[in-house]
Design an enzyme around this catalytic site. Sequence first.
Site, PDB file in Angstrom:
ATOM      1  N   HIS A   1       6.795  -1.907   3.104  1.00 46.88           N
ATOM      2  CA  HIS A   1       6.615  -3.324   3.449  1.00 46.88           C
ATOM      3  C   HIS A   1       5.754  -3.973   2.375  1.00 46.88           C
ATOM      4  O   HIS A   1       4.838  -3.345   1.832  1.00 46.88           O
ATOM      5  CB  HIS A   1       5.991  -3.515   4.834  1.00 46.88           C
ATOM      6  CG  HIS A   1       4.746  -2.701   5.060  1.00 46.88           C
ATOM      7  ND1 HIS A   1       4.779  -1.346   5.326  1.00 46.88           N
ATOM      8  CD2 HIS A   1       3.442  -3.047   5.046  1.00 46.88           C
ATOM      9  CE1 HIS A   1       3.549  -0.902   5.468  1.00 46.88           C
ATOM     10  NE2 HIS A   1       2.707  -1.908   5.292  1.00 46.88           N
ATOM     11  N   LEU A   2       6.064  -5.219   2.078  1.00 40.63           N
ATOM     12  CA  LEU A   2       5.281  -6.014   1.134  1.00 40.63           C
ATOM     13  C   LEU A   2       4.484  -7.021   1.952  1.00 40.63           C
ATOM     14  O   LEU A   2       5.056  -7.781   2.733  1.00 40.63           O
ATOM     15  CB  LEU A   2       6.192  -6.758   0.157  1.00 40.63           C
ATOM     16  CG  LEU A   2       7.211  -5.926  -0.628  1.00 40.63           C
ATOM     17  CD1 LEU A   2       8.019  -6.839  -1.556  1.00 40.63           C
ATOM     18  CD2 LEU A   2       6.538  -4.838  -1.432  1.00 40.63           C
ATOM     19  N   HIS A   3       3.160  -7.009   1.778  1.00 38.34           N
ATOM     20  CA  HIS A   3       2.309  -8.011   2.415  1.00 38.34           C
ATOM     21  C   HIS A   3       2.329  -9.272   1.572  1.00 38.34           C
ATOM     22  O   HIS A   3       2.178  -9.204   0.341  1.00 38.34           O
ATOM     23  CB  HIS A   3       0.850  -7.551   2.459  1.00 38.34           C
ATOM     24  CG  HIS A   3       0.576  -6.344   3.289  1.00 38.34           C
ATOM     25  ND1 HIS A   3      -0.013  -6.413   4.530  1.00 38.34           N
ATOM     26  CD2 HIS A   3       0.772  -5.027   3.033  1.00 38.34           C
ATOM     27  CE1 HIS A   3      -0.171  -5.187   5.009  1.00 38.34           C
ATOM     28  NE2 HIS A   3       0.294  -4.327   4.119  1.00 38.34           N
TER      29      HIS A   3
ATOM     30  N   ASN B   1       0.845  -1.188   0.000  1.00 33.09           N
ATOM     31  CA  ASN B   1       0.000   0.000   0.000  1.00 33.09           C
ATOM     32  C   ASN B   1       0.886   1.245   0.000  1.00 33.09           C
ATOM     33  O   ASN B   1       1.906   1.284   0.698  1.00 33.09           O
ATOM     34  CB  ASN B   1      -0.909   0.005   1.231  1.00 33.09           C
ATOM     35  CG  ASN B   1      -1.902  -1.146   1.206  1.00 33.09           C
ATOM     36  OD1 ASN B   1      -2.502  -1.412   0.175  1.00 33.09           O
ATOM     37  ND2 ASN B   1      -2.061  -1.832   2.329  1.00 33.09           N
TER      38      ASN B   1
HETATM   39  P1  DGP Z   1      -0.325  -1.117   5.819  1.00 32.49           P
HETATM   40  O1  DGP Z   1      -1.701  -0.795   6.314  1.00 32.49           O
HETATM   41  O2  DGP Z   1      -0.285  -1.554   4.371  1.00 32.49           O
HETATM   42  O3  DGP Z   1       0.622   0.018   6.134  1.00 32.49           O
HETATM   43  O4  DGP Z   1       0.151  -2.380   6.656  1.00 32.49           O
HETATM   44  C1  DGP Z   1       0.651  -2.293   7.941  1.00 32.49           C
HETATM   45  C2  DGP Z   1       0.496  -3.653   8.551  1.00 32.49           C
HETATM   46  O5  DGP Z   1       1.328  -3.715   9.702  1.00 32.49           O
HETATM   47  C3  DGP Z   1      -0.908  -3.979   9.021  1.00 32.49           C
HETATM   48  O6  DGP Z   1      -1.388  -5.117   8.284  1.00 32.49           O
HETATM   49  C4  DGP Z   1      -0.780  -4.308  10.485  1.00 32.49           C
HETATM   50  C5  DGP Z   1       0.706  -4.510  10.662  1.00 32.49           C
HETATM   51  N1  DGP Z   1       1.219  -4.077  11.948  1.00 32.49           N
HETATM   52  C6  DGP Z   1       0.952  -2.907  12.591  1.00 32.49           C
HETATM   53  N2  DGP Z   1       1.637  -2.856  13.738  1.00 32.49           N
HETATM   54  C7  DGP Z   1       2.361  -4.005  13.820  1.00 32.49           C
HETATM   55  C8  DGP Z   1       3.263  -4.517  14.783  1.00 32.49           C
HETATM   56  O7  DGP Z   1       3.576  -3.912  15.806  1.00 32.49           O
HETATM   57  N3  DGP Z   1       3.804  -5.741  14.527  1.00 32.49           N
HETATM   58  C9  DGP Z   1       3.490  -6.442  13.390  1.00 32.49           C
HETATM   59  N4  DGP Z   1       4.072  -7.632  13.252  1.00 32.49           N
HETATM   60  N5  DGP Z   1       2.643  -5.989  12.467  1.00 32.49           N
HETATM   61  C10 DGP Z   1       2.077  -4.782  12.679  1.00 32.49           C
END
Ligand code: DGP
Length: 115
Positions: free
Chosen positions: A101-103, A88
């Site tokens: 970041h890549l999901h 995103n």
């Molecule tokens: P986006 O909305 O595309 O920026 O994705 C961010 C993602 O990061 C979302 O799916 C939730 C994840 N996320 C948020 N905080 C943390 C965290 O503290 N640890 C991990 N592992 N993931 C997180």
Amino acid sequence: MTDADCLFCRIARGELPASVVHEDDEVLIVRDIDAKAPTHLLAIPRRHIGSVHELTDDDAPLLGRLFGALRRAATDAALSNGYRIVTNVGPDAGQSVPHLHLHLLGGRQMAWPPG
Ligand code: DGP
């Protein structure tokens, strides 16, 4: 946002806990804390880059590292039926963490187009 405050920079430095499935000198793969699929991983560069929109041509090798690490993680997770990789960029796309970041989502049937 400075690197000191950035959530994913802090995870990459080991200052915050995460479920890490892979790490090397450039790339970290962690489980998403708010999983949207049975397998939901995030590939994160250690270096702070805000999003795809801040990449330069010099970052091509880093992108290869990110995709390569995700491909190996998908193999390890036995996602032989397929998976989706998305990233995103900015508010309209719903980017909530301003560090590239890549999901990787897998383990269920995906809809298209995404919402
Ligand atoms: P986006 O909305 O595309 O920026 O994705 C961010 C993602 O990061 C979302 O799916 C939730 C994840 N996320 C948020 N905080 C943390 C965290 O503290 N640890 C991990 N592992 N993931 C997180």
